[in-house]
Write a protein that holds these residues in place. Sequence first.
Motif, PDB file in Angstrom:
ATOM      1  N   ARG A  13     -12.364  -2.699  -4.491  1.00 13.65           N
ATOM      2  CA  ARG A  13     -12.367  -1.119  -3.442  1.00 13.65           C
ATOM      3  C   ARG A  13     -12.437  -0.850  -5.568  1.00 13.65           C
ATOM      4  O   ARG A  13     -13.284   0.213  -5.991  1.00 13.65           O
ATOM      5  CB  ARG A  13     -10.619  -1.088  -3.653  1.00 13.65           C
ATOM      6  N   GLY A  17     -15.141   2.885  -6.417  1.00  9.05           N
ATOM      7  CA  GLY A  17     -14.596   4.393  -6.940  1.00  9.05           C
ATOM      8  C   GLY A  17     -15.307   3.800  -8.214  1.00  9.05           C
ATOM      9  O   GLY A  17     -14.574   4.390  -9.157  1.00  9.05           O
ATOM     10  N   TYR A 102      -4.112   4.284 -12.860  1.00  8.83           N
ATOM     11  CA  TYR A 102      -3.509   4.899 -10.886  1.00  8.83           C
ATOM     12  C   TYR A 102      -2.577   3.054 -11.163  1.00  8.83           C
ATOM     13  O   TYR A 102      -3.554   1.765 -11.199  1.00  8.83           O
ATOM     14  CB  TYR A 102      -4.490   4.286 -10.378  1.00  8.83           C
ATOM     15  N   TYR A 104      -0.528   0.385  -8.955  1.00  2.99           N
ATOM     16  CA  TYR A 104       0.106   0.110  -7.784  1.00  2.99           C
ATOM     17  C   TYR A 104       0.841  -0.553  -8.117  1.00  2.99           C
ATOM     18  O   TYR A 104       1.091  -1.754  -8.201  1.00  2.99           O
ATOM     19  CB  TYR A 104      -0.784  -0.425  -6.721  1.00  2.99           C
ATOM     20  N   GLU A 114       2.452   4.093  -5.908  1.00  2.00           N
ATOM     21  CA  GLU A 114       1.888   4.384  -6.958  1.00  2.00           C
ATOM     22  C   GLU A 114       1.948   5.146  -7.827  1.00  2.00           C
ATOM     23  O   GLU A 114       2.960   6.002  -7.416  1.00  2.00           O
ATOM     24  CB  GLU A 114       0.080   5.200  -5.940  1.00  2.00           C
ATOM     25  N   SER A 149       1.049   5.795  -2.118  1.00  2.00           N
ATOM     26  CA  SER A 149       0.345   5.516  -1.984  1.00  2.00           C
ATOM     27  C   SER A 149      -0.035   6.506  -0.710  1.00  2.00           C
ATOM     28  O   SER A 149       0.582   6.210   0.275  1.00  2.00           O
ATOM     29  CB  SER A 149      -0.386   4.252  -2.483  1.00  2.00           C
ATOM     30  N   LYS A 150      -0.964   7.108  -1.168  1.00  5.42           N
ATOM     31  CA  LYS A 150      -1.494   7.986  -0.175  1.00  5.42           C
ATOM     32  C   LYS A 150      -2.802   6.879   0.769  1.00  5.42           C
ATOM     33  O   LYS A 150      -3.742   7.442   1.157  1.00  5.42           O
ATOM     34  CB  LYS A 150      -2.049   9.373  -0.449  1.00  5.42           C
ATOM     35  N   ASP A 151      -2.554   5.643  -0.468  1.00  2.22           N
ATOM     36  CA  ASP A 151      -4.052   4.882  -0.377  1.00  2.22           C
ATOM     37  C   ASP A 151      -4.101   3.959   1.020  1.00  2.22           C
ATOM     38  O   ASP A 151      -3.489   3.097   0.908  1.00  2.22           O
ATOM     39  CB  ASP A 151      -4.502   4.085  -1.904  1.00  2.22           C
ATOM     40  N   GLN A 152      -4.365   4.433   2.090  1.00  5.51           N
ATOM     41  CA  GLN A 152      -4.366   4.360   3.591  1.00  5.51           C
ATOM     42  C   GLN A 152      -4.397   2.371   3.439  1.00  5.51           C
ATOM     43  O   GLN A 152      -4.035   1.297   4.100  1.00  5.51           O
ATOM     44  CB  GLN A 152      -4.535   5.185   4.654  1.00  5.51           C
ATOM     45  N   ASP A 153      -6.035   2.487   2.736  1.00 10.95           N
ATOM     46  CA  ASP A 153      -6.576   1.156   2.962  1.00 10.95           C
ATOM     47  C   ASP A 153      -5.750   0.335   1.981  1.00 10.95           C
ATOM     48  O   ASP A 153      -5.245  -0.967   2.515  1.00 10.95           O
ATOM     49  CB  ASP A 153      -8.111   1.314   2.172  1.00 10.95           C
ATOM     50  N   ALA A 154      -4.699   0.555   1.418  1.00  9.16           N
ATOM     51  CA  ALA A 154      -4.386  -0.530   0.481  1.00  9.16           C
ATOM     52  C   ALA A 154      -3.188  -0.501   1.289  1.00  9.16           C
ATOM     53  O   ALA A 154      -2.641  -1.839   1.339  1.00  9.16           O
ATOM     54  CB  ALA A 154      -4.283   0.325  -0.715  1.00  9.16           C
ATOM     55  N   GLN A 155      -2.155   0.282   1.578  1.00  8.12           N
ATOM     56  CA  GLN A 155      -1.014   0.297   2.764  1.00  8.12           C
ATOM     57  C   GLN A 155      -1.295  -1.018   4.043  1.00  8.12           C
ATOM     58  O   GLN A 155      -0.393  -1.648   3.822  1.00  8.12           O
ATOM     59  CB  GLN A 155      -1.049   1.280   2.889  1.00  8.12           C
TER      60      GLN A 155
END
Length: 165
Positions: A13, A17, A102, A104, A114, A149-155
Amino acid sequence: MMTEEFFNWAVDRAKIGNLAVTTFYFQHGAAGSGDWYALTPDGQVQVQNLDNPGFESFDIHAIGGVVFYTPLSGDYGRDETAPTPGIAEGYNRLAVENTNIYKYMLADNGVVYELIGKKENVGSSTGFGEYDDDGTVGSLNPTVQFIVSKDQDAQNEWRRILDKY
């Protein structure tokens, strides 16, 4: 083991980025014998258990965490040349000036929390506080709160990993 699995996922990931990732999300210097914790919208998360006030006093516990950053080295993903960050220096020898850090935090309730801040304002103990030696809320309190966290892939990845254990 769970943090290592998440870290391995995070390496890919980070590359996407143009970032690097490390597991040095929490460290502290000389301290008392109180538990360390973070504040979240869901309540306090125990980050280090020193039995003051102890595991049972927290509904949520951190299992580990990772930090994404823009690497000085230019090595995206796993920053192979990165020095181990010292407590006092934070991410200074890792990250480019005026870029975001960032953090996590991976919790046992299945949520990735996050904390985002400029490199100059975020160190390895940023976002964390410590209970006093007698297990009461002390004077070393977190100055910032983690968010969900708004990172849905991480969730999704964190829940997938937790479901295996």
